[in-house]
Motif scaffolding. Structure first.
Motif, PDB file in Angstrom:
ATOM      1  N   ILE A   1      35.872  43.057  33.509  1.00  0.00           N
ATOM      2  CA  ILE A   1      35.566  41.742  34.677  1.00  0.00           C
ATOM      3  C   ILE A   1      34.630  42.505  35.471  1.00  0.00           C
ATOM      4  O   ILE A   1      34.044  43.362  35.529  1.00  0.00           O
ATOM      5  CB  ILE A   1      36.492  41.564  35.639  1.00  0.00           C
ATOM      6  CG1 ILE A   1      37.999  40.751  34.816  1.00  0.00           C
ATOM      7  CG2 ILE A   1      36.341  40.324  37.100  1.00  0.00           C
ATOM      8  CD1 ILE A   1      39.361  40.569  35.407  1.00  0.00           C
TER       9      ILE A   1
ATOM     10  N   LEU B   1      39.843  39.853  43.706  1.00  0.00           N
ATOM     11  CA  LEU B   1      39.771  40.423  42.344  1.00  0.00           C
ATOM     12  C   LEU B   1      40.656  41.402  42.106  1.00  0.00           C
ATOM     13  O   LEU B   1      41.790  41.804  42.264  1.00  0.00           O
ATOM     14  CB  LEU B   1      38.552  40.228  41.443  1.00  0.00           C
ATOM     15  CG  LEU B   1      37.428  38.978  41.364  1.00  0.00           C
ATOM     16  CD1 LEU B   1      35.884  39.632  40.585  1.00  0.00           C
ATOM     17  CD2 LEU B   1      37.950  38.189  40.432  1.00  0.00           C
TER      18      LEU B   1
ATOM     19  N   VAL C   1      37.798  45.761  37.751  1.00  0.00           N
ATOM     20  CA  VAL C   1      36.719  44.738  38.616  1.00  0.00           C
ATOM     21  C   VAL C   1      35.084  46.204  38.214  1.00  0.00           C
ATOM     22  O   VAL C   1      34.887  47.227  39.228  1.00  0.00           O
ATOM     23  CB  VAL C   1      35.747  44.232  39.443  1.00  0.00           C
ATOM     24  CG1 VAL C   1      34.727  43.475  39.963  1.00  0.00           C
ATOM     25  CG2 VAL C   1      37.354  43.173  39.854  1.00  0.00           C
TER      26      VAL C   1
ATOM     27  N   VAL D   1      30.889  36.073  38.820  1.00  0.00           N
ATOM     28  CA  VAL D   1      31.931  36.955  38.199  1.00  0.00           C
ATOM     29  C   VAL D   1      31.490  37.027  35.854  1.00  0.00           C
ATOM     30  O   VAL D   1      31.126  35.796  35.598  1.00  0.00           O
ATOM     31  CB  VAL D   1      33.457  36.857  38.328  1.00  0.00           C
ATOM     32  CG1 VAL D   1      34.534  37.519  37.336  1.00  0.00           C
ATOM     33  CG2 VAL D   1      33.327  37.219  39.693  1.00  0.00           C
TER      34      VAL D   1
ATOM     35  N   THR E   1      33.222  37.543  32.109  1.00  0.00           N
ATOM     36  CA  THR E   1      34.259  38.221  31.745  1.00  0.00           C
ATOM     37  C   THR E   1      34.460  38.128  29.771  1.00  0.00           C
ATOM     38  O   THR E   1      32.633  37.336  29.705  1.00  0.00           O
ATOM     39  CB  THR E   1      35.229  37.713  32.515  1.00  0.00           C
ATOM     40  OG1 THR E   1      35.697  36.286  31.173  1.00  0.00           O
ATOM     41  CG2 THR E   1      36.094  37.725  33.404  1.00  0.00           C
TER      42      THR E   1
ATOM     43  N   LEU F   1      40.189  34.059  34.686  1.00  0.00           N
ATOM     44  CA  LEU F   1      41.916  34.356  34.575  1.00  0.00           C
ATOM     45  C   LEU F   1      42.764  34.274  33.768  1.00  0.00           C
ATOM     46  O   LEU F   1      43.213  33.184  33.496  1.00  0.00           O
ATOM     47  CB  LEU F   1      41.566  35.660  35.741  1.00  0.00           C
ATOM     48  CG  LEU F   1      41.155  36.110  36.823  1.00  0.00           C
ATOM     49  CD1 LEU F   1      41.633  36.274  37.970  1.00  0.00           C
ATOM     50  CD2 LEU F   1      40.643  36.556  36.183  1.00  0.00           C
TER      51      LEU F   1
END
Length: 117
Positions: free
Chosen positions: A4, A22, A29, A98, A100, A117
């Motif tokens: 992340i 987060l 992170v 963000v 991922t 997530l």
């Protein structure tokens, strides 16, 4: 959980809130202060693809003075020119973002990143 990463501006309350959200979930992170380490044009294109945004202006802060000064709202401004403007003036990038392995979300509102997530 995949890696992340947050494109973060510590002076922005939404960015701080998203990072805290987060971290409160115990997630590791990677924080990237994009104003200090701007993304390249290639990285921006990849980010746009991960965000699933067709119009790059959706990932830009169109109310910033520099956006108006450079007249980036004109229809004749190409996507490549807009990307180059973000590279030259990273303050134009909407924040926070963000990222991922599965995608990316702009943290406005901060809770929107939880979809990743």
């Amino acid at each position: 959980m995949s890696q992340i990463r947050i494109l973060h501006n510590p002076r922005c309350s939404k960015s701080r809130q998203t990072l805290q959200l987060l971290q409160d979930r115990g997630l590791n992170v990677e924080v990237v202060e994009y104003l200090k380490a701007p993304l390249s044009a290639t990285e921006l294109a990849e980010l746009q693809q991960k965000l699933a945004i067709t119009d790059i202006r959706e990932m830009m802060r169109t109310k910033e003075d520099i956006y108006k000064e450079l007249q980036l709202g004109a229809e004749t401004v190409s996507e490549d020119d807009l990307r180059a403007a973000i590279v030259a003036h990273p303050i134009l990038l909407e924040r926070p973002v963000v990222v991922t392995d599965t995608g990316a979300r702009i943290g406005r509102p901060p809770e929107s990143v939880l979809e990743l997530l």
